[in-house]
Design an enzyme around this catalytic site. Structure first.
Site, PDB file in Angstrom:
ATOM      1  N   ASP A 151      -7.243   2.830  -3.192  1.00  0.00           N
ATOM      2  CA  ASP A 151      -7.977   2.857  -1.919  1.00  0.00           C
ATOM      3  C   ASP A 151      -8.322   4.311  -1.586  1.00  0.00           C
ATOM      4  O   ASP A 151      -7.436   5.153  -1.433  1.00  0.00           O
ATOM      5  CB  ASP A 151      -7.103   2.256  -0.803  1.00  0.00           C
ATOM      6  CG  ASP A 151      -7.848   2.138   0.531  1.00  0.00           C
ATOM      7  OD1 ASP A 151      -9.018   2.550   0.613  1.00  0.00           O
ATOM      8  OD2 ASP A 151      -7.243   1.622   1.498  1.00  0.00           O
TER       9      ASP A 151
ATOM     10  N   GLU B 192     -11.076   0.342  -3.418  1.00  0.00           N
ATOM     11  CA  GLU B 192     -11.372   0.028  -2.018  1.00  0.00           C
ATOM     12  C   GLU B 192     -12.092   1.200  -1.353  1.00  0.00           C
ATOM     13  O   GLU B 192     -11.638   2.344  -1.443  1.00  0.00           O
ATOM     14  CB  GLU B 192     -10.036  -0.275  -1.318  1.00  0.00           C
ATOM     15  CG  GLU B 192     -10.156  -0.848   0.078  1.00  0.00           C
ATOM     16  CD  GLU B 192      -8.762  -1.146   0.674  1.00  0.00           C
ATOM     17  OE1 GLU B 192      -7.780  -1.316  -0.081  1.00  0.00           O
ATOM     18  OE2 GLU B 192      -8.669  -1.189   1.913  1.00  0.00           O
TER      19      GLU B 192
ATOM     20  N   LYS C 222      -9.536  -7.066   8.049  1.00  0.00           N
ATOM     21  CA  LYS C 222      -8.536  -6.592   9.001  1.00  0.00           C
ATOM     22  C   LYS C 222      -8.876  -7.207  10.350  1.00  0.00           C
ATOM     23  O   LYS C 222      -9.994  -7.064  10.838  1.00  0.00           O
ATOM     24  CB  LYS C 222      -8.531  -5.070   9.083  1.00  0.00           C
ATOM     25  CG  LYS C 222      -7.893  -4.411   7.860  1.00  0.00           C
ATOM     26  CD  LYS C 222      -7.810  -2.915   7.988  1.00  0.00           C
ATOM     27  CE  LYS C 222      -7.205  -2.325   6.717  1.00  0.00           C
ATOM     28  NZ  LYS C 222      -7.338  -0.848   6.681  1.00  0.00           N
TER      29      LYS C 222
ATOM     30  N   LYS D  38      -3.112   5.094  -2.688  1.00  0.00           N
ATOM     31  CA  LYS D  38      -4.167   5.834  -2.015  1.00  0.00           C
ATOM     32  C   LYS D  38      -4.637   6.945  -2.939  1.00  0.00           C
ATOM     33  O   LYS D  38      -3.811   7.596  -3.604  1.00  0.00           O
ATOM     34  CB  LYS D  38      -3.629   6.429  -0.715  1.00  0.00           C
ATOM     35  CG  LYS D  38      -3.255   5.378   0.327  1.00  0.00           C
ATOM     36  CD  LYS D  38      -4.489   4.691   0.883  1.00  0.00           C
ATOM     37  CE  LYS D  38      -4.133   3.805   2.070  1.00  0.00           C
ATOM     38  NZ  LYS D  38      -5.342   3.201   2.670  1.00  0.00           N
TER      39      LYS D  38
ATOM     40  N   ASP E  25     -13.659  -2.160   3.009  1.00  0.00           N
ATOM     41  CA  ASP E  25     -12.717  -2.217   4.119  1.00  0.00           C
ATOM     42  C   ASP E  25     -13.473  -1.715   5.363  1.00  0.00           C
ATOM     43  O   ASP E  25     -14.072  -2.499   6.108  1.00  0.00           O
ATOM     44  CB  ASP E  25     -11.484  -1.354   3.773  1.00  0.00           C
ATOM     45  CG  ASP E  25     -10.505  -1.163   4.927  1.00  0.00           C
ATOM     46  OD1 ASP E  25     -10.788  -1.591   6.057  1.00  0.00           O
ATOM     47  OD2 ASP E  25      -9.425  -0.552   4.718  1.00  0.00           O
TER      48      ASP E  25
ATOM     49  N   SER F  47       0.865  -1.163   0.000  1.00  0.00           N
ATOM     50  CA  SER F  47       0.000   0.000   0.000  1.00  0.00           C
ATOM     51  C   SER F  47       0.910   1.223   0.000  1.00  0.00           C
ATOM     52  O   SER F  47       1.746   1.362   0.897  1.00  0.00           O
ATOM     53  CB  SER F  47      -0.877  -0.028   1.254  1.00  0.00           C
ATOM     54  OG  SER F  47      -1.640   1.151   1.344  1.00  0.00           O
TER      55      SER F  47
ATOM     56  N   GLY G 226      -3.953  -4.034   6.084  1.00  0.00           N
ATOM     57  CA  GLY G 226      -2.925  -3.669   7.057  1.00  0.00           C
ATOM     58  C   GLY G 226      -3.254  -2.362   7.750  1.00  0.00           C
ATOM     59  O   GLY G 226      -4.060  -1.564   7.256  1.00  0.00           O
TER      60      GLY G 226
ATOM     61  N   LYS H 141      -1.033  -1.043  -4.460  1.00  0.00           N
ATOM     62  CA  LYS H 141      -2.230  -0.264  -4.104  1.00  0.00           C
ATOM     63  C   LYS H 141      -1.786   1.167  -3.870  1.00  0.00           C
ATOM     64  O   LYS H 141      -0.788   1.406  -3.183  1.00  0.00           O
ATOM     65  CB  LYS H 141      -2.862  -0.864  -2.857  1.00  0.00           C
ATOM     66  CG  LYS H 141      -3.741   0.063  -2.022  1.00  0.00           C
ATOM     67  CD  LYS H 141      -4.489  -0.747  -0.973  1.00  0.00           C
ATOM     68  CE  LYS H 141      -4.668   0.016   0.330  1.00  0.00           C
ATOM     69  NZ  LYS H 141      -5.304  -0.812   1.379  1.00  0.00           N
TER      70      LYS H 141
END
Ligand code: OSB
Ligand code: MG
Length: 368
Positions: A188, A213, A262, A163, A238, A135, A290, A161
């Site tokens: 995400d 996400e 998670k 952000k 998520d 990420s 994570g 991934k």
């Protein structure tokens, strides 16, 4: 197992580099850890809450309160059949899943040691090697991000991934796809959009992402179901999923095609297994999310990722991406194929480094 003693600690460690999401930038982590002593054995668990109540309402401070005043007194000095029984005892407390998970997961480590098997095996894990992704947070510039991606791709990670948030999304993905047309890529949003952004979100489809996400509200599934009907990119939830029942409802209304599990967010290994089972039955792939964990939480994530439904690369990556020095031995390493070997030794499979933990501890409280 009889629980004789519980220790709460808060540690503080700087990240090797800041991590930025749509809700803010983290440079130093404060992490609450739980150590449980039972039957002459000890197990550790990690509270995966962020420092501020932005990802969820939990923080190290709320977890400390719930653990000290409720969870620990409820289990201390008593005899328990299994960690799942303890998970059941915690049910009257609404929410506070990260606090519950830290204590329950520590008990699983003790249970595994008692049985002489690995934590992965104790929860029913079968995979011996797990696929890993990374990420990558929002950077100061797109050039910096492209450099980071190149580094992680050559390290072998199986998917990237990034952000995203309004103003750091389509423009950024465009540059990434020009530079890396073939990598397994996902985005995400950490709830940075609403349905009012529908036409904007539709533009994500042209980047053939593995998934997007949590684009919408952190507590929403209804609008996500509406959005999923309008876009071809699979939605992965998520923030919105806290239990197997929540997962079932999200799947039933078509709010997502993938779920990120998670361990803290769903309340521990017993619940994580149930979420996994519901998703598996519904043909919904899952992967391990994570929370910038220390080695303790990272080790628990690896065990969870050995469950057979964890078919997609998780946000479980090498210790050195986050920490100059981790608090477990050995630290978590990732192969050139972008995999982590699941430890087969009894218990957690990584040794908490007590000297190192003591050095970074900023508060401590003993019970029992
Ligand atoms: O949404 O997955 C998330 C980190 C903090 C809070 C939320 C998230 C994340 C990550 C980091 O994406 C994953 C990692 O620990 O590598
Ligand atoms: Mg996320």
């Amino acid at each position: 197992m009889k629980i004789n003693r519980v220790e709460l600690r808060e540690i503080q460690m700087p990240l090797v580099r800041f991590f930025e999401t749509s809700f803010g930038r983290t440079t130093t982590r404060r992490i609450a850890l739980v150590r449980v002593d039972a039957e002459g054995l000890s197990g550790w668990g990690e509270v995966t809450a962020g420092e501020e109540p932005f990802y969820s309402y939990e923080t190290p401070e709320t977890a400390w309160h719930v653990l000290r005043d409720f969870l620990i007194p409820w289990v201390l000095g008593k005899q328990w059949v299994s960690p799942s029984e303890v998970a059941g005892r915690f049910r009257p407390i609404r929410g506070h899943n990260m606090a519950k998970a830290a204590l329950e997961n520590a008990l699983w480590v003790i249970e595994a040691q008692q049985k002489g098997i690995s934590l992965a095996k104790a929860i029913g894990g079968t995979l011996e090697e797990i696929p890993c992704g990374v990420s990558i947070g929002i950077q100061n510039s797109v050039e910096e991000l492209l450099e980071k991606i190149a580094g992680e791709v050559s390290a072998g990670y199986q998917r990237i991934k990034v952000k995203v948030k309004p103003g750091w999304d389509i423009n950024v993905l465009e540059r990434i796809r020009t530079e890396f047309p073939r990598i397994a890529l996902m985005a995400d949003a950490n709830s940075a959009y609403t349905l009012a952004d529908l036409s904007h979100l539709k533009q994500f489809d042209r980047f053939y992402l593995m998934m997007i996400e949590q684009p919408l509200g952190w507590d929403d599934i209804i609008d996500h179901a509406k959005l999923q009907k309008e876009i071809s990119t699979p939605i992965c939830l998520d923030e919105s999923i806290h239990s197997a029942d929540g997962a079932r409802k999200a799947i039933e209304i078509g709010a997502c095609k993938i779920i990120n599990v998670k361990l803290g967010r769903v309340g521990g290994l017993t619940s994580a297994k149930q979420v996994h089972d519901v998703c598996r039955a519904g043909n919904i792939p899952v992967w391990c999310g994570g929370m910038l964990e220390s080695g303790i939480g990272r080790a628990h994530n690896i065990a969870m990722s050995s469950l057979p439904g964890f078919t997609l690369p998780g946000d479980v990556s090498a210790s050195k991406r986050y920490w100059a020095e981790d608090i477990i031995d050995p630290e978590v390493t990732v192969s050139a194929r972008g995999t982590i070997r699941v430890p087969q030794a009894p218990g957690l499979g990584y040794e908490p480094n007590l000297g190192r933990i003591e050095k970074v501890t900023i508060r401590k409280e003993l019970f029992g």
